[in-house]
Design a protein around this motif. Sequence first.
Motif, PDB file in Angstrom:
ATOM      1  N   LEU A   8      -2.074 -15.806 -30.718  1.00  0.00           N
ATOM      2  CA  LEU A   8      -2.221 -15.430 -29.515  1.00  0.00           C
ATOM      3  C   LEU A   8      -3.720 -14.863 -29.339  1.00  0.00           C
ATOM      4  O   LEU A   8      -4.062 -14.062 -30.245  1.00  0.00           O
ATOM      5  N   GLN A   9      -4.336 -15.294 -28.317  1.00  0.00           N
ATOM      6  CA  GLN A   9      -5.668 -14.769 -27.851  1.00  0.00           C
ATOM      7  C   GLN A   9      -5.602 -14.105 -26.626  1.00  0.00           C
ATOM      8  O   GLN A   9      -5.463 -14.710 -25.607  1.00  0.00           O
ATOM      9  N   VAL A  10      -5.725 -12.874 -26.378  1.00  0.00           N
ATOM     10  CA  VAL A  10      -5.575 -11.905 -25.357  1.00  0.00           C
ATOM     11  C   VAL A  10      -6.966 -11.827 -24.552  1.00  0.00           C
ATOM     12  O   VAL A  10      -8.124 -11.711 -25.350  1.00  0.00           O
ATOM     13  N   LYS A  49      -6.980 -10.838 -30.888  1.00  0.00           N
ATOM     14  CA  LYS A  49      -6.395 -11.817 -31.617  1.00  0.00           C
ATOM     15  C   LYS A  49      -5.010 -11.090 -32.116  1.00  0.00           C
ATOM     16  O   LYS A  49      -5.136 -10.228 -32.953  1.00  0.00           O
ATOM     17  N   HIS A  80       2.443 -14.486 -20.034  1.00  0.00           N
ATOM     18  CA  HIS A  80       1.466 -15.830 -20.392  1.00  0.00           C
ATOM     19  C   HIS A  80       0.295 -15.548 -19.633  1.00  0.00           C
ATOM     20  O   HIS A  80      -0.773 -16.065 -20.029  1.00  0.00           O
ATOM     21  N   TYR A  83      -3.136 -14.680 -21.919  1.00  0.00           N
ATOM     22  CA  TYR A  83      -3.455 -15.676 -23.098  1.00  0.00           C
ATOM     23  C   TYR A  83      -4.644 -16.387 -22.520  1.00  0.00           C
ATOM     24  O   TYR A  83      -4.527 -17.039 -21.439  1.00  0.00           O
ATOM     25  N   PRO A  87      -1.667 -20.426 -26.111  1.00  0.00           N
ATOM     26  CA  PRO A  87      -1.455 -20.563 -27.451  1.00  0.00           C
ATOM     27  C   PRO A  87      -0.488 -21.914 -27.796  1.00  0.00           C
ATOM     28  O   PRO A  87       0.363 -22.194 -27.200  1.00  0.00           O
TER      29      PRO A  87
END
Length: 100
Positions: A8-10, A49, A80, A83, A87
């Motif tokens: 996951l990339q926030v 990350k 959701h 992100y 992802p």
Amino acid sequence: MILEAVMLQVKPGFEEEFEIEFKKASNIISSMKGYKSHELQRCLEVQGKYLLLVNWDTLEDHTVGFRKSEAYQEWKRRLHHFYDPFPIVEHFEMVDLALE
């Protein structure tokens, strides 16, 4: 057992809010049929990350039971939007390494 693995990339600046919301949303996934456990790991080298690992009894418990449920709609609503990019979810099974 099936392992769901998701990198996951926030979005920058939303990490703390994401972690708080993820803790709240954890009861959603943990209440699903076939759910075994999950953990969220924060990357030390890359800000924002995360690695999400979820153990399920079967692939269908995740892909059908969870993803097609009302509970998943709530999961999506809560998480959701954090992100970028969205992802890719992958599933793994244990390799038997026992020597014969």
